[in-house]
Design a protein around this motif. Structure first.
Motif, PDB file in Angstrom:
ATOM      1  N   ALA B 299       0.951  -1.226  -0.035  1.00 30.43           N
ATOM      2  CA  ALA B 299       0.011  -0.054   0.028  1.00 30.43           C
ATOM      3  C   ALA B 299       0.905   1.082   0.098  1.00 30.43           C
ATOM      4  N   LEU B 300       2.081   1.074   0.488  1.00 34.23           N
ATOM      5  CA  LEU B 300       2.946   2.501   0.579  1.00 34.23           C
ATOM      6  C   LEU B 300       3.367   2.728  -0.908  1.00 34.23           C
ATOM      7  N   THR B 301       3.339   1.827  -1.810  1.00 32.79           N
ATOM      8  CA  THR B 301       3.902   2.158  -3.178  1.00 32.79           C
ATOM      9  C   THR B 301       2.935   2.391  -4.196  1.00 32.79           C
ATOM     10  N   GLN B 302       1.532   2.174  -3.857  1.00 28.67           N
ATOM     11  CA  GLN B 302       0.561   2.369  -4.914  1.00 28.67           C
ATOM     12  C   GLN B 302       0.136   3.705  -5.118  1.00 28.67           C
ATOM     13  N   SER B 303      -0.300   3.909  -6.228  1.00 32.72           N
ATOM     14  CA  SER B 303      -0.925   5.240  -6.815  1.00 32.72           C
ATOM     15  C   SER B 303      -2.319   5.362  -7.015  1.00 32.72           C
ATOM     16  N   ASP B 304      -3.204   4.116  -7.117  1.00 27.57           N
ATOM     17  CA  ASP B 304      -4.528   4.263  -7.469  1.00 27.57           C
ATOM     18  C   ASP B 304      -5.110   4.228  -6.063  1.00 27.57           C
ATOM     19  N   ILE B 305      -6.153   5.268  -5.972  1.00 24.26           N
ATOM     20  CA  ILE B 305      -6.697   5.304  -4.940  1.00 24.26           C
ATOM     21  C   ILE B 305      -7.381   4.092  -4.167  1.00 24.26           C
ATOM     22  N   LYS B 306      -7.965   3.327  -5.227  1.00 28.19           N
ATOM     23  CA  LYS B 306      -8.708   2.075  -4.695  1.00 28.19           C
ATOM     24  C   LYS B 306      -7.919   1.021  -4.372  1.00 28.19           C
ATOM     25  N   ARG B 307      -6.885   1.061  -5.151  1.00 24.30           N
ATOM     26  CA  ARG B 307      -5.953   0.014  -4.945  1.00 24.30           C
ATOM     27  C   ARG B 307      -5.207   0.048  -3.667  1.00 24.30           C
ATOM     28  N   ILE B 308      -5.047   1.252  -3.028  1.00 24.10           N
ATOM     29  CA  ILE B 308      -4.421   1.517  -1.670  1.00 24.10           C
ATOM     30  C   ILE B 308      -5.448   0.855  -0.691  1.00 24.10           C
ATOM     31  N   LEU B 309      -6.706   1.473  -0.973  1.00 24.79           N
ATOM     32  CA  LEU B 309      -7.722   0.979  -0.006  1.00 24.79           C
ATOM     33  C   LEU B 309      -7.816  -0.517  -0.049  1.00 24.79           C
ATOM     34  N   ALA B 310      -7.861  -1.130  -1.277  1.00 23.27           N
ATOM     35  CA  ALA B 310      -7.781  -2.630  -1.333  1.00 23.27           C
ATOM     36  C   ALA B 310      -6.835  -3.292  -0.616  1.00 23.27           C
ATOM     37  N   GLN B 531      14.660   1.955  -5.644  1.00 22.96           N
ATOM     38  CA  GLN B 531      13.859   1.750  -6.781  1.00 22.96           C
ATOM     39  C   GLN B 531      13.214   0.369  -7.060  1.00 22.96           C
ATOM     40  N   SER B 532      14.379  -0.492  -6.922  1.00 18.82           N
ATOM     41  CA  SER B 532      13.934  -1.836  -7.019  1.00 18.82           C
ATOM     42  C   SER B 532      12.819  -2.509  -6.085  1.00 18.82           C
ATOM     43  N   LEU B 533      13.246  -1.946  -4.678  1.00 20.80           N
ATOM     44  CA  LEU B 533      12.257  -2.382  -3.802  1.00 20.80           C
ATOM     45  C   LEU B 533      10.719  -1.868  -4.138  1.00 20.80           C
ATOM     46  N   HIS B 534      10.874  -0.393  -4.582  1.00 15.59           N
ATOM     47  CA  HIS B 534       9.462   0.109  -4.708  1.00 15.59           C
ATOM     48  C   HIS B 534       8.810  -0.870  -5.801  1.00 15.59           C
ATOM     49  N   LYS B 535       9.591  -1.102  -6.732  1.00 22.41           N
ATOM     50  CA  LYS B 535       8.924  -1.968  -7.920  1.00 22.41           C
ATOM     51  C   LYS B 535       8.619  -3.178  -7.721  1.00 22.41           C
ATOM     52  N   PHE B 536       9.177  -3.835  -6.634  1.00 24.52           N
ATOM     53  CA  PHE B 536       8.913  -5.121  -6.020  1.00 24.52           C
ATOM     54  C   PHE B 536       7.403  -5.053  -5.372  1.00 24.52           C
ATOM     55  N   TRP B 537       7.259  -4.016  -4.446  1.00 24.26           N
ATOM     56  CA  TRP B 537       6.178  -4.008  -3.805  1.00 24.26           C
ATOM     57  C   TRP B 537       5.242  -3.355  -4.565  1.00 24.26           C
ATOM     58  N   ASN B 538       5.241  -2.650  -5.319  1.00 28.22           N
ATOM     59  CA  ASN B 538       4.478  -2.097  -6.140  1.00 28.22           C
ATOM     60  C   ASN B 538       3.650  -3.226  -7.130  1.00 28.22           C
ATOM     61  N   SER B 539       4.507  -4.256  -7.472  1.00 29.54           N
ATOM     62  CA  SER B 539       3.952  -5.170  -8.078  1.00 29.54           C
ATOM     63  C   SER B 539       3.131  -6.462  -7.091  1.00 29.54           C
ATOM     64  N   GLY B 540       3.130  -6.143  -5.876  1.00 29.03           N
ATOM     65  CA  GLY B 540       2.504  -6.988  -4.866  1.00 29.03           C
ATOM     66  C   GLY B 540       3.364  -8.129  -4.380  1.00 29.03           C
ATOM     67  N   TRP B 541       4.598  -7.715  -4.344  1.00 30.78           N
ATOM     68  CA  TRP B 541       5.615  -8.792  -3.751  1.00 30.78           C
ATOM     69  C   TRP B 541       5.880  -9.741  -4.825  1.00 30.78           C
ATOM     70  N   GLY B 542       5.359  -9.538  -6.048  1.00 35.42           N
ATOM     71  CA  GLY B 542       5.668 -10.247  -7.334  1.00 35.42           C
ATOM     72  C   GLY B 542       4.791 -11.583  -7.295  1.00 35.42           C
ATOM     73  N   PHE B 543       3.552 -11.570  -6.723  1.00 37.79           N
ATOM     74  CA  PHE B 543       2.966 -12.634  -6.631  1.00 37.79           C
ATOM     75  C   PHE B 543       2.105 -13.102  -8.027  1.00 37.79           C
ATOM     76  N   ASP B 544       1.832 -12.064  -8.699  1.00 32.27           N
ATOM     77  CA  ASP B 544       1.206 -12.269  -9.657  1.00 32.27           C
ATOM     78  C   ASP B 544       2.112 -13.035 -10.940  1.00 32.27           C
ATOM     79  N   TRP B 545       3.274 -12.520 -10.750  1.00 34.57           N
ATOM     80  CA  TRP B 545       4.471 -12.844 -11.642  1.00 34.57           C
ATOM     81  C   TRP B 545       4.651 -14.341 -11.320  1.00 34.57           C
ATOM     82  N   LEU B 546       4.676 -14.619 -10.029  1.00 33.84           N
ATOM     83  CA  LEU B 546       5.142 -15.901  -9.622  1.00 33.84           C
ATOM     84  C   LEU B 546       4.072 -17.051  -9.848  1.00 33.84           C
ATOM     85  N   TYR B 547       2.625 -16.558  -9.637  1.00 27.22           N
ATOM     86  CA  TYR B 547       1.505 -17.374  -9.991  1.00 27.22           C
ATOM     87  C   TYR B 547       1.768 -17.639 -11.645  1.00 27.22           C
TER      88      TYR B 547
END
Lengths: 102, 614, 161
Positions: B299-310, B531-547
């Motif tokens: 949530a720290l890294t998101q920019s979409d208002i609804k995704r932050i809330l999600a 920056q890479s940490l931001h990218k990693f967190w922004n992608s949701g810890w890479g879970f989508d990538w992993l799955y």
């Protein structure tokens, strides 16, 4: 009174039946086909009458009555069909009725 | 009056039927009256029933409506079971649900699918009530799948955009993984205990299984599988952020206030089973802790208002799981309730913001909205305070209870406690990051709003939810007879002060970054590691990538190999053989009458030959 | 009497063969009537006078007249007779004759195993009628329905549109 071997009557019926069958299979004129069918039906009736005579019963004759009724109904319908066919195709050749070809 | 409990799901169901059968031909104000009115009626009934139930002082109440099916000894019925837990859930669903419906009458006013929207919403409320009021697991499962269906339909509500359809399918498929586990759990419970009536089942489990029994562990694990799927917890959390593709009232109702908390309800409802499997219960706590921390970082890294809330929702449900894991059942449910209030408030307020900015969701394209959008501003202010557990707001009481209970737990209790406190710290930062960026600073909006969107029907629910978010913590939840009396755990004043202070520190840090601008995010982001940490967190810890790598790509690979469809080729062979046989036999269909007669005669000859030979 | 049986039988066979060999349809019909009358004689010899009379009246009379009417309606002339001659190619006779010969051979084999001399005794109208309107009354009703159906169907089929 002299006796008649029962198989002779039945053989006569078989011969008539076979001739009728040849007629059905050979003729292309549908009226002849229908007539040959009548011959075959009649042969069947003859066999019943022979059977009736063999046992001296009336039931065979009743079966013959049924056959003659059947023949009458069949001829009526069959001739109606022939008239309709002639009206459509202007011919009595049954080979024109081959639209059911697979 | 308690006898009329069956009316609760019936009203919204009738509303659903009315809206579906008229297929959008009704005028909008009639749709609004049916859609919101049916849930309002449900809420009124629920309130009266609740008052009478509490006045009667009974522990539970059962209303048998009819037998659903009877197969041998298996006779699940449409029976409603009311106790403290379902009472709370029922009031939250109908109450918050009604407010959201009311808000939606304004929010969706310009949408061509107005009637469709309310029909789905009503069906959802009916299914959700079925879920929490059912006295057996089969009825619960019916509601469970019903809400899943409605969630799917509503995420993909704007189906003309394929992305929304994709998000809907993702939510459906991912939750299905959990649901399958849950169905297996139900089969196991039925096979072992012979009943799916929840109370009978729990009593039988208590009587037959000692603590730590393998079957109890298996059953609890399978039910937990269903719960993590529905509640978007690790490892099945990936669907929730994408679910924000649906209209905002949906995000408020389904993906924040009610449906995603069904997993919490399920575990609380079957808590005896989890007490029989202490390892699984501890696992619940771990799942909650890891999810709440992970979601907080994201949530720290998101920019979409609804995704932050999600992600915040995910994190808060993590708290609920943590509470369940440490055995603080009532605290978990209390947090469920307060979370329903303040998260619904935040989502609805974000809906107003989004509409006022002409469907802008990026918080970096907002800013300086506090004067333009006063209602949203106060909603966000109070909602965020409650979310960060500011003292004496509703969130404070529930989170406080959870953390104190975690502190009191033996074993990993300390980890749970400090993890939870750290999560609260993160909550403070990301919540007020959102708040400061959206409402302060300078305006970066492409279309600055002229005025705040919405009339009384949108602002009314916001104001009511504001009140509830603030005072909701004082509502006495009648859960004690259900979960038994817990020995009150006490922690030292200093530790308590620390606990209260941590989220405030988070708020302060957030303020330093985004309000006072003492510290700069740009400077923080300068290093490549950040920056890479931001990218990693922004992608949701890479879970989508992993799955994607673990499941989707292998599946696609398999599908590609099997494109020719190996199994189907056998059936293709049958077709080919039939076709060849047809090709041969069709030649006999010459259409000539005499040929047929000859065939009959030939058949007769053959038959007689056989007859003579025999 | 027994001589009558064989004579009538021979006439029936010859007349029937003549039917299927004819190219002139009216001649064929006349041969068929002859064949039917011969069979009627056989019925009489076999002690079934009622059946014999019916054969003569209904078959040789009514049904054949029906044929005659239709032939008149179709009005097939000299042209048909030539056509008929074309159709009766020798090759067309082979397969049906073989088939019929096999069938006849089988029937003869089966029938020759029967060895019974029947002495015909008269089973008159009275016995037949007593049975017809006694136990077989249902058959009579069925026959009447069949005839009715034939009537309706014939009317419908032969109707001009």
């Amino acid at each position: 009174m002299e006796s008649i071997p029962v198989e002779h009557g039945l053989i006569l019926a078989a011969i008539l039946f076979s001739i009728g069958l040849i007629g059905v299979l050979t003729r292309r004129n549908i009226v002849f086909v229908l007539m040959s069918l009548e011959i075959m039906l009649n042969a069947g009736g003859l066999a019943f009458i022979v059977g009736a005579a063999r046992w001296g019963h009336a039931e065979g004759q009743i079966m013959f009555l049924m056959i003659i009724t059947l023949a009458a109904a069949e001829v009526a319908v069959g001739l109606g069909l022939i008239i309709q066919m002639f009206r459509r195709y202007k011919t009595v050749d049954i080979n024109v009725l081959s639209e059911m070809k697979g | 009056m308690q006898e009329l409990i069956w009316l609760l799901p019936t009203y919204p169901l009738l509303g659903f039927l009315a809206l579906v059968l008229t297929a959008g031909r009704l005028p909008k104000n009639v749709v609004a009256i049916i859609g919101a009115g049916s849930v309002g009626l449900s809420f009124l009934t629920a309130a009266i029933i609740a008052a009478q139930f509490l006045a009667s002082g009974e522990e539970y109440f059962i209303k048998e409506v009819w037998t659903w099916m009877a197969v041998g000894g298996f006779t699940p019925g449409f029976n409603f079971y009311l106790d403290g837990l379902s009472l709370v859930m029922m009031l939250v669903i109908t109450g918050v649900g009604f407010l959201i419906h009311l808000y939606a009458t304004g929010y969706m006013a310009d949408d061509p699918g107005y009637s469709r929207f309310f029909s789905y919403m009503n069906l959802f409320v009916a299914a959700m009530l079925m879920l929490v009021l059912g006295d057996n697991l089969v009825l619960l499962y019916l509601g469970w799948e019903g809400v899943g269906l409605c969630s799917y339909l509503l995420i993909g509500f704007w189906y003309t955009n394929p992305d929304n359809g994709y998000a809907a399918r993702k939510a459906f498929v991912v939750t299905r993984v959990g649901d399958t586990a849950m169905a297996l759990g139900l089969f196991l419970l039925f096979a072992e205990l012979g009943t799916l009536n929840i109370q009978d089942m729990l009593h039988a489990a208590e009587a037959e299984w000692e603590i730590g029994n393998g079957l109890a562990v298996a059953a609890a694990l399978l039910l937990l599988g269903g719960a993590v799927g529905k509640s978007a917890q690790l490892p099945l959390q990936t669907w929730l952020p994408d679910a924000m593709a649906g209209p905002t009232p949906i995000s408020a109702l389904i993906h924040a206030a009610t449906m995603v908390t069904a997993g919490v309800y399920l575990i609380a409802r079957t808590h005896i089973l989890f007490e029989l499997a202490p390892n699984v219960q501890e696992l619940v706590g771990w799942v909650g802790l890891i999810t709440l921390l992970m979601a907080g970082f994201i949530a720290l890294t998101q920019s979409d208002i609804k995704r932050i809330l999600a992600f915040s929702t995910m994190s808060q449900i993590g708290y609920m799981f943590l509470a369940l894991g440490v055995g603080a059942w009532s605290a978990g449910i209390l947090h469920l309730m307060t979370h329903a209030f303040f998260k619904a408030l935040l989502f609805l307020a974000s809906g107003t913001v989004i509409l006022s900015l002409h469907h802008e969701q990026d918080i970096f394209k907002m800013g300086a909205l506090r004067q333009k959008l006063p209602v949203s501003f106060f909603s966000f202010l109070l909602g965020s305070l409650a979310l960060t557990a500011f003292p004496y707001t509703s969130g404070y009481f529930s989170k406080d209870e959870i953390l104190i209970a975690a502190h009191g737990m033996e074993g990993p209790g300390m980890i749970f406690f400090y993890g939870g406190v750290f999560g609260a710290f993160l909550t403070g930062i990301y919540t007020f990051r959102l708040f400061f960026i959206v409402f302060f600073g300078e305006s970066k909006a492409a279309h600055p709003p002229e005025q705040e969107y919405g009339g009384w029907n949108m602002n009314g629910p916001l104001i009511l939810l504001m009140i509830l978010s603030v005072v909701g913590g004082f509502i006495a939840v009648p859960l004690d007879p259900l979960f038994g009396d817990h020995e009150e755990h006490h922690i030292s004043g200093l530790l308590h002060a620390f606990m209260i202070a941590v989220p405030l520190i988070g708020i302060a840090i957030s303020a330093c970054f985004f309000y006072f601008k003492i510290w700069s995010v740009e400077k923080l982001m300068a290093s490549s590691f950040a920056q890479s940490l931001h990218k990693f967190w922004n992608s949701g810890w890479g879970f989508d990538w992993l799955y994607d790598r673990l499941f989707v790509l292998p599946f696609l690979w398999l599908a590609r190999i099997n494109r020719a469809d190996i199994i189907d080729s056998f059936y293709g062979l049958v077709v080919e053989v039939s076709r060849a046989a047809n090709g041969m036999i069709v030649k006999t269909q010459s259409g000539y009458l005499r040929w047929y007669a000859l065939s009959i005669a030939a058949g007769l000859v053959v038959l007689i030959t056989i007859g003579v030979m025999l | 009497m027994i001589a009558l049986f064989y004579i009538a039988g021979a006439i029936a066979v010859i007349a029937t063969v003549a039917v299927i060999l004819q190219t002139n349809i009216v001649h064929g019909l006349l041969y068929l009537i002859l064949s039917l009358l011969a069979v009627a004689v056989i019925f009489y010899v076999l002690g079934a006078p009622f059946a014999a009379v019916l054969e003569a009246i209904v078959y040789a009379g009514a049904i054949m007249v029906l044929f005659l009417f239709v032939i008149m309606m179709l009005n097939l002339g000299q042209h048909t007779r030539d056509q008929e001659r074309d159709w009766l190619s020798p090759r067309g006779w082979i397969a049906p004759s073989i088939m019929a010969a096999i069938l006849l051979g089988q029937l003869l084999t089966v029938l020759s195993s029967i060895d019974y001399d029947l002495v015909p005794e008269q089973v008159g109208v009275m016995e037949v009628s007593a049975l017809l309107f006694g136990p077989y009354v249902l058959a009579v009703e069925l026959a009447s329905i069949l005839l009715l159906a034939g009537l309706v169907a014939a009317y419908h089929l032969a109707k001009t549109k």
